[in-house]
Design an enzyme around this catalytic site. Structure first.
Site, PDB file in Angstrom:
ATOM      1  N   ASP A 155      -1.908   9.466 -10.189  1.00 47.15           N
ATOM      2  CA  ASP A 155      -1.816   8.362 -11.267  1.00 47.15           C
ATOM      3  C   ASP A 155      -0.256   8.096 -11.669  1.00 47.15           C
ATOM      4  O   ASP A 155      -0.019   6.810 -11.779  1.00 47.15           O
ATOM      5  CB  ASP A 155      -2.338   8.937 -12.342  1.00 47.15           C
ATOM      6  CG  ASP A 155      -3.909   8.786 -12.109  1.00 47.15           C
ATOM      7  OD1 ASP A 155      -4.387   8.217 -10.890  1.00 47.15           O
ATOM      8  OD2 ASP A 155      -4.784   9.247 -12.877  1.00 47.15           O
ATOM      9  N   ASN A 212      -2.726  12.947  -3.472  1.00 47.02           N
ATOM     10  CA  ASN A 212      -3.419  13.308  -4.384  1.00 47.02           C
ATOM     11  C   ASN A 212      -4.021  14.839  -4.149  1.00 47.02           C
ATOM     12  O   ASN A 212      -4.170  15.547  -4.968  1.00 47.02           O
ATOM     13  CB  ASN A 212      -4.866  12.376  -4.474  1.00 47.02           C
ATOM     14  CG  ASN A 212      -4.766  11.303  -5.548  1.00 47.02           C
ATOM     15  OD1 ASN A 212      -3.965  11.357  -6.531  1.00 47.02           O
ATOM     16  ND2 ASN A 212      -5.355  10.096  -5.019  1.00 47.02           N
ATOM     17  N   GLU A 226      -4.992   2.310  -4.243  1.00 42.39           N
ATOM     18  CA  GLU A 226      -3.230   2.543  -4.106  1.00 42.39           C
ATOM     19  C   GLU A 226      -2.666   1.244  -3.481  1.00 42.39           C
ATOM     20  O   GLU A 226      -1.568   1.098  -2.984  1.00 42.39           O
ATOM     21  CB  GLU A 226      -2.835   3.813  -3.216  1.00 42.39           C
ATOM     22  CG  GLU A 226      -3.187   3.505  -1.712  1.00 42.39           C
ATOM     23  CD  GLU A 226      -4.624   3.819  -1.433  1.00 42.39           C
ATOM     24  OE1 GLU A 226      -4.972   4.277  -0.158  1.00 42.39           O
ATOM     25  OE2 GLU A 226      -5.296   4.027  -2.249  1.00 42.39           O
ATOM     26  N   ASP A 267       0.708  -0.942  -0.009  1.00 42.52           N
ATOM     27  CA  ASP A 267      -0.138   0.106  -0.010  1.00 42.52           C
ATOM     28  C   ASP A 267       0.765   1.155   0.042  1.00 42.52           C
ATOM     29  O   ASP A 267       1.802   1.173   0.767  1.00 42.52           O
ATOM     30  CB  ASP A 267      -0.739  -0.045   1.028  1.00 42.52           C
ATOM     31  CG  ASP A 267      -1.984   1.114   1.146  1.00 42.52           C
ATOM     32  OD1 ASP A 267      -3.149   0.800   0.735  1.00 42.52           O
ATOM     33  OD2 ASP A 267      -1.672   2.403   1.616  1.00 42.52           O
TER      34      ASP A 267
END
Length: 343
Positions: free
Chosen positions: A232, A223, A258, A215
């Site tokens: 991304d 973000n 993620e 993770d």
């Protein structure tokens, strides 16, 4: 790439892109062929051409027997390869009785070969059919016409092969699209479940395998701070780093926003922990995003005897959550593995 290798890739002798549609095709073709051949049968009977009528009936019976079996979903009484030979033999007998005009049936026979058999088998039977057609035509009408007939028959086979190549390429592209995450190139959750089931059926390799749950730490902050495009890019770069370090048999999946899973077939806990720590350090040092320190937390779970797929995945996730709880950017082993590693 050598000419021989290129030819082999184009011929694709083991390929059979229409296999899943073969029974449906045979079921319909048999009925249609019976209708098409019936007027010819009536005509030959009216002329008292008993042998030629028998040849037509033979071809109809062979196709009907397999067609009815295909419609019922049962094994064909006459193997398709043998049925293809029978059709070619019927054409040859018909040409002996009628002359070169019967050889025109060779063209649909070639198409039947390529639509109902593996490419290698279809190519072999087509080659034999071309030799037979060339010999019969050469004997009856001479070499120039025989050569034209053979050339057009070969061209028909080439077109059939080219069309099947396109169909197979499209099938493979659709299959890859269905199991691949478009952003990272990793396999998706659907394929993860299917791959675990396949590995479980493999027996010993399943029992000696390990799952890594990965993770990206503080991904929401990435973000929010840098935008979703940057997020991304981080996802893509993390996947790329994992791919560069994993072994050939290891399989990477993106199972959440993620979150990634790395399946290590035939790998015990000790070896998996070493690989997990190497991945953690690799991503930490990769500088995936300017002005942002990107790290990952990793949970490691070696498969335990008698453990089901769901329990195995849950232990791996639990180890990941523990790595998060301990401060992130670390590797934690699930209970049952030999040891844990953290930084």
């Amino acid at each position: 790439m050598s000419l021989l290798q290129s030819l082999g890739r184009w011929l694709r002798l083991d390929a059979f892109p229409l296999e899943r549609y073969r029974d449906r095709f045979i079921a319909r073709l048999s009925m249609l062929a019976t209708l098409i051949l019936s007027p010819f049968l009536v005509y030959q009977l009216s002329r008292q051409e008993w042998l030629l009528a028998a040849v037509i009936v033979f071809a109809q019976v062979v196709m009907l027997i397999d067609g009815l079996a295909a419609r019922r979903g049962t094994k064909p009484p006459v193997p398709y390869e043998l049925a293809g030979c029978a059709l070619a033999a019927a054409m040859c007998v018909s040409s002996w009785l009628q002359g070169v005009v019967a050889l025109f049936w060779a063209f649909p026979i070639v198409l039947v070969y390529y639509m109902t058999m593996r490419r290698g088998t279809a190519l072999l039977l087509t080659t034999l059919l071309v030799l037979a057609v060339g010999s019969i035509a050469g004997w009856n009408v001479g070499a120039p016409i025989a050569a034209r007939l053979v050339a057009s028959l070969v061209f028909t086979a080439i077109i059939a092969g080219a069309l099947l190549n396109v169909i197979e390429d499209q099938q493979q592209a659709l299959e890859r699209q269905a199991i691949t995450d478009a952003l990272t190139g990793a396999f998706n959750r659907r394929h993860f479940d299917a791959e675990l089931s396949r590995l479980e059926a493999g027996g010993r390799a399943f029992k000696e395998s390990t799952l890594l749950s990965l993770d990206i730490d503080h991904f929401k902050r990435i973000n929010d701070t840098h935008g979703h495009a940057a997020g991304d890019e981080v996802l893509r770069r993390v996947a790329e780093e994992i791919v560069t370090r994993k072994r050939l048999d290891d399989v990477l999946f993106r199972t959440g926003g993620e979150e990634f899973m790395l399946l290590l077939p035939g790998t015990g806990a000790e070896e998996a922990l070493i690989l997990a720590e190497a991945l953690r350090k690799l991503i930490e040092q990769a500088q995936l995003l300017p002005e942002e320190h990107v790290t990952v937390s990793i949970g490691v779970a070696a498969h335990l005897p008698g453990e089901g797929l769901g329990e195995w995945a849950k232990r791996s996730d639990a180890a990941l959550y523990e790595a998060k709880r301990q401060g992130r950017n670390r590797v934690v082993s699930a209970p049952g593995a030999s040891r844990a590693s953290s930084v």
